[in-house]
Design a protein around this motif. Sequence first.
Motif, PDB file in Angstrom:
ATOM      1  N   PRO A 201       4.275 -66.652 114.092  1.00 54.92           N
ATOM      2  CA  PRO A 201       5.629 -66.770 115.239  1.00 54.92           C
ATOM      3  C   PRO A 201       5.030 -67.620 116.411  1.00 54.92           C
ATOM      4  O   PRO A 201       3.625 -67.659 116.712  1.00 54.92           O
ATOM      5  N   ILE A 202       5.800 -68.450 116.971  1.00 50.91           N
ATOM      6  CA  ILE A 202       5.561 -69.070 118.199  1.00 50.91           C
ATOM      7  C   ILE A 202       5.809 -68.406 119.346  1.00 50.91           C
ATOM      8  O   ILE A 202       5.321 -69.078 120.736  1.00 50.91           O
ATOM      9  N   GLY A 203       6.582 -67.177 119.443  1.00 53.36           N
ATOM     10  CA  GLY A 203       6.757 -66.588 120.612  1.00 53.36           C
ATOM     11  C   GLY A 203       5.463 -65.852 121.130  1.00 53.36           C
ATOM     12  O   GLY A 203       4.483 -65.581 120.385  1.00 53.36           O
ATOM     13  N   PRO A 204       5.434 -65.512 122.499  1.00 57.45           N
ATOM     14  CA  PRO A 204       4.275 -64.737 123.036  1.00 57.45           C
ATOM     15  C   PRO A 204       4.304 -63.346 122.515  1.00 57.45           C
ATOM     16  O   PRO A 204       5.107 -62.609 122.200  1.00 57.45           O
ATOM     17  N   LEU A 205       3.096 -62.900 122.506  1.00 55.53           N
ATOM     18  CA  LEU A 205       2.643 -61.566 121.945  1.00 55.53           C
ATOM     19  C   LEU A 205       3.434 -60.584 122.848  1.00 55.53           C
ATOM     20  O   LEU A 205       3.867 -59.404 122.413  1.00 55.53           O
ATOM     21  N   ALA A 206       3.586 -60.909 124.257  1.00 56.54           N
ATOM     22  CA  ALA A 206       4.518 -59.843 124.713  1.00 56.54           C
ATOM     23  C   ALA A 206       5.854 -59.592 124.329  1.00 56.54           C
ATOM     24  O   ALA A 206       6.387 -58.634 124.703  1.00 56.54           O
ATOM     25  N   ARG A 207       6.534 -60.536 123.710  1.00 51.31           N
ATOM     26  CA  ARG A 207       7.842 -60.486 123.292  1.00 51.31           C
ATOM     27  C   ARG A 207       7.853 -60.257 121.515  1.00 51.31           C
ATOM     28  O   ARG A 207       8.685 -59.348 121.378  1.00 51.31           O
ATOM     29  N   GLU A 208       7.090 -61.042 121.086  1.00 53.31           N
ATOM     30  CA  GLU A 208       7.065 -60.430 119.554  1.00 53.31           C
ATOM     31  C   GLU A 208       5.788 -60.556 118.941  1.00 53.31           C
ATOM     32  O   GLU A 208       4.769 -61.288 119.408  1.00 53.31           O
ATOM     33  N   VAL A 209       5.353 -59.912 117.887  1.00 53.94           N
ATOM     34  CA  VAL A 209       4.013 -59.771 117.204  1.00 53.94           C
ATOM     35  C   VAL A 209       4.258 -60.313 115.977  1.00 53.94           C
ATOM     36  O   VAL A 209       3.524 -60.851 115.412  1.00 53.94           O
ATOM     37  N   GLY A 210       5.243 -59.688 115.135  1.00 51.72           N
ATOM     38  CA  GLY A 210       5.500 -59.989 113.731  1.00 51.72           C
ATOM     39  C   GLY A 210       4.569 -59.177 112.855  1.00 51.72           C
ATOM     40  O   GLY A 210       3.474 -58.511 113.298  1.00 51.72           O
ATOM     41  N   PRO A 211       4.436 -59.627 111.545  1.00 55.06           N
ATOM     42  CA  PRO A 211       3.856 -58.770 110.555  1.00 55.06           C
ATOM     43  C   PRO A 211       2.229 -59.303 110.506  1.00 55.06           C
ATOM     44  O   PRO A 211       2.017 -60.299 111.479  1.00 55.06           O
ATOM     45  N   THR A 212       1.241 -58.772 110.071  1.00 52.42           N
ATOM     46  CA  THR A 212      -0.139 -59.092 110.114  1.00 52.42           C
ATOM     47  C   THR A 212      -0.132 -60.659 109.736  1.00 52.42           C
ATOM     48  O   THR A 212       0.490 -61.120 108.675  1.00 52.42           O
ATOM     49  N   PRO A 213      -0.537 -61.462 110.540  1.00 53.78           N
ATOM     50  CA  PRO A 213      -0.852 -62.813 110.099  1.00 53.78           C
ATOM     51  C   PRO A 213      -1.893 -63.090 109.050  1.00 53.78           C
ATOM     52  O   PRO A 213      -2.556 -62.121 108.479  1.00 53.78           O
ATOM     53  N   ARG A 214      -1.968 -64.260 108.685  1.00 53.78           N
ATOM     54  CA  ARG A 214      -2.856 -64.674 107.616  1.00 53.78           C
ATOM     55  C   ARG A 214      -4.077 -64.290 107.792  1.00 53.78           C
ATOM     56  O   ARG A 214      -4.589 -64.714 108.971  1.00 53.78           O
ATOM     57  N   LEU A 215      -5.174 -63.758 107.035  1.00 52.05           N
ATOM     58  CA  LEU A 215      -6.514 -63.269 107.234  1.00 52.05           C
ATOM     59  C   LEU A 215      -7.205 -64.445 106.447  1.00 52.05           C
ATOM     60  O   LEU A 215      -7.152 -64.458 105.205  1.00 52.05           O
ATOM     61  N   VAL A 216      -8.019 -65.124 107.345  1.00 47.81           N
ATOM     62  CA  VAL A 216      -8.692 -66.217 106.467  1.00 47.81           C
ATOM     63  C   VAL A 216     -10.011 -65.720 106.504  1.00 47.81           C
ATOM     64  O   VAL A 216     -10.790 -65.342 107.516  1.00 47.81           O
ATOM     65  N   ARG A 217     -10.990 -66.077 105.616  1.00 47.96           N
ATOM     66  CA  ARG A 217     -12.267 -65.902 105.450  1.00 47.96           C
ATOM     67  C   ARG A 217     -13.032 -66.736 106.086  1.00 47.96           C
ATOM     68  O   ARG A 217     -12.916 -68.201 105.640  1.00 47.96           O
ATOM     69  N   VAL A 218     -14.206 -66.472 107.039  1.00 43.28           N
ATOM     70  CA  VAL A 218     -14.704 -67.595 107.697  1.00 43.28           C
ATOM     71  C   VAL A 218     -16.384 -67.338 107.721  1.00 43.28           C
ATOM     72  O   VAL A 218     -16.633 -66.036 107.310  1.00 43.28           O
ATOM     73  N   ALA A 219     -17.184 -68.212 108.149  1.00 45.14           N
ATOM     74  CA  ALA A 219     -18.546 -67.984 108.332  1.00 45.14           C
ATOM     75  C   ALA A 219     -18.885 -67.593 109.755  1.00 45.14           C
ATOM     76  O   ALA A 219     -18.915 -68.266 110.612  1.00 45.14           O
ATOM     77  N   ARG A 220     -18.857 -66.450 109.765  1.00 40.63           N
ATOM     78  CA  ARG A 220     -19.253 -65.495 111.157  1.00 40.63           C
ATOM     79  C   ARG A 220     -20.579 -65.862 111.775  1.00 40.63           C
ATOM     80  O   ARG A 220     -20.588 -66.240 113.055  1.00 40.63           O
ATOM     81  N   ARG A 221     -21.446 -65.585 110.838  1.00 45.64           N
ATOM     82  CA  ARG A 221     -22.993 -65.960 111.542  1.00 45.64           C
ATOM     83  C   ARG A 221     -23.816 -66.528 110.143  1.00 45.64           C
ATOM     84  O   ARG A 221     -23.048 -66.484 108.995  1.00 45.64           O
ATOM     85  N   PRO A 222     -24.845 -66.908 110.271  1.00 48.94           N
ATOM     86  CA  PRO A 222     -25.485 -67.370 109.187  1.00 48.94           C
ATOM     87  C   PRO A 222     -25.393 -66.272 107.819  1.00 48.94           C
ATOM     88  O   PRO A 222     -25.853 -65.127 108.005  1.00 48.94           O
ATOM     89  N   PHE A 223     -24.816 -66.989 106.708  1.00 46.80           N
ATOM     90  CA  PHE A 223     -24.729 -65.837 105.516  1.00 46.80           C
ATOM     91  C   PHE A 223     -23.840 -64.573 105.870  1.00 46.80           C
ATOM     92  O   PHE A 223     -23.918 -63.780 104.855  1.00 46.80           O
TER      93      PHE A 223
END
Length: 390
Positions: free
Chosen positions: A78-100
């Motif tokens: 969603p492009i609206g601000p969180l104060a007005r709309e939240v929507g369903p859980t966004p896409r969850l993407v796996r990332v490299a948080r820290r080494p390994f």
Amino acid sequence: MGPRAVSPGGPPPLVDLMPWGTSGIGTGRTWVYAPERETLRRRWARLAAAEDRNTLLQPTRSRTDGSRPAPLPGCEAPIGPLAREVGPTPRLVRVARRPFDRQWLVADHRVVDFARPELWRVRGDRQVYLTERQAGDPWPLLCSALLPDAAHHGGRGGRVAPLYRDPAGRVPNLAPGLVDLLAERLEVPVAAEDVFAWIVAVTVDPAGVPLTADPTVWAAGVELGRRLIGLYTFGARFGRPGDGKPRLPGGRRPFVREPVPARPAGASYDEETRTLLLGSGRIGPVPREVWDLGILEPWIAARTEPPGEGLERIRERTWSTDLTSELIYLLHVLGLLADLTREQAELRTRAAAGPTLDSTALLPPTPATRRPPTVLDITEEGPGGQAVLI
């Protein structure tokens, strides 16, 4: 073979060999990360149900519940601000948080301060992100097939340099003419991935990367670099078809000797039995050199430390069998990397002591190569979320 040009000015800096780079993801808040996806779904549901979303958001100068950034490339939101709309859980993407340490991130630009959209734009099946850390670090360079957080390169002073400037992997992020120069001087075929593998294998200090003039040393460096990248990326890149996940040979493979309890309190190491201890849980064999890498303790702490405040209080209640499996896989990767330590040290000595190529005619690269690639069909963040053309 004709005479080889030898560099008179010392090895070139990595920032000239791979000109475009930027900092890793900076979220501005930690609750948007979690080792398990279900944790983030529960946190998002709590945020959506709250009347005072701004407090749970943990507002910063860059993000409040009234912010309206453009969605992250490849992640509808969603492009609206969180104060007005939240929507369903966004896409969850796996990332490299820290080494390994691979964790999940809420891929919603409204809750991520500095997401580095230029890095998201070039994600692809061939992409590898090189993280450049401080000189003297035990890991001066690391690689990831996943988008790296700033903690992956140690915060300030490091950077992320993608191998390719496009998601299809057709335009390498290398100094123009570098691949051709190496192929000409070494008189062997050279690809962009070979140069990348060489850099990963030999770099001790990112301020200077030796470019060997010896075809034998080059071949050894490329082969070793490919193995290192395969391990750094958990088998996702530079592996041979059919290789599967990296595994230690039989007799050295770690296994669960005593089940990990539901709530282990941190980790320790038993030198005598070469065993990793998680409360009453025991996993082994684990070589001392693997424990000494300093990777296991923060990895386990991120999954066992007490809950924080706000949305961080929402965590998975017990240690799962999936976490045990992931930990054992990590032990395989770290064990194989430890096996390569001596070989890498010997290669670095050979590369530094032998003849090197003169790349001064190519360097420094043009300013355009240091800028992110221009993409006209994706909006970037600006006031109100309008498009910005780079």
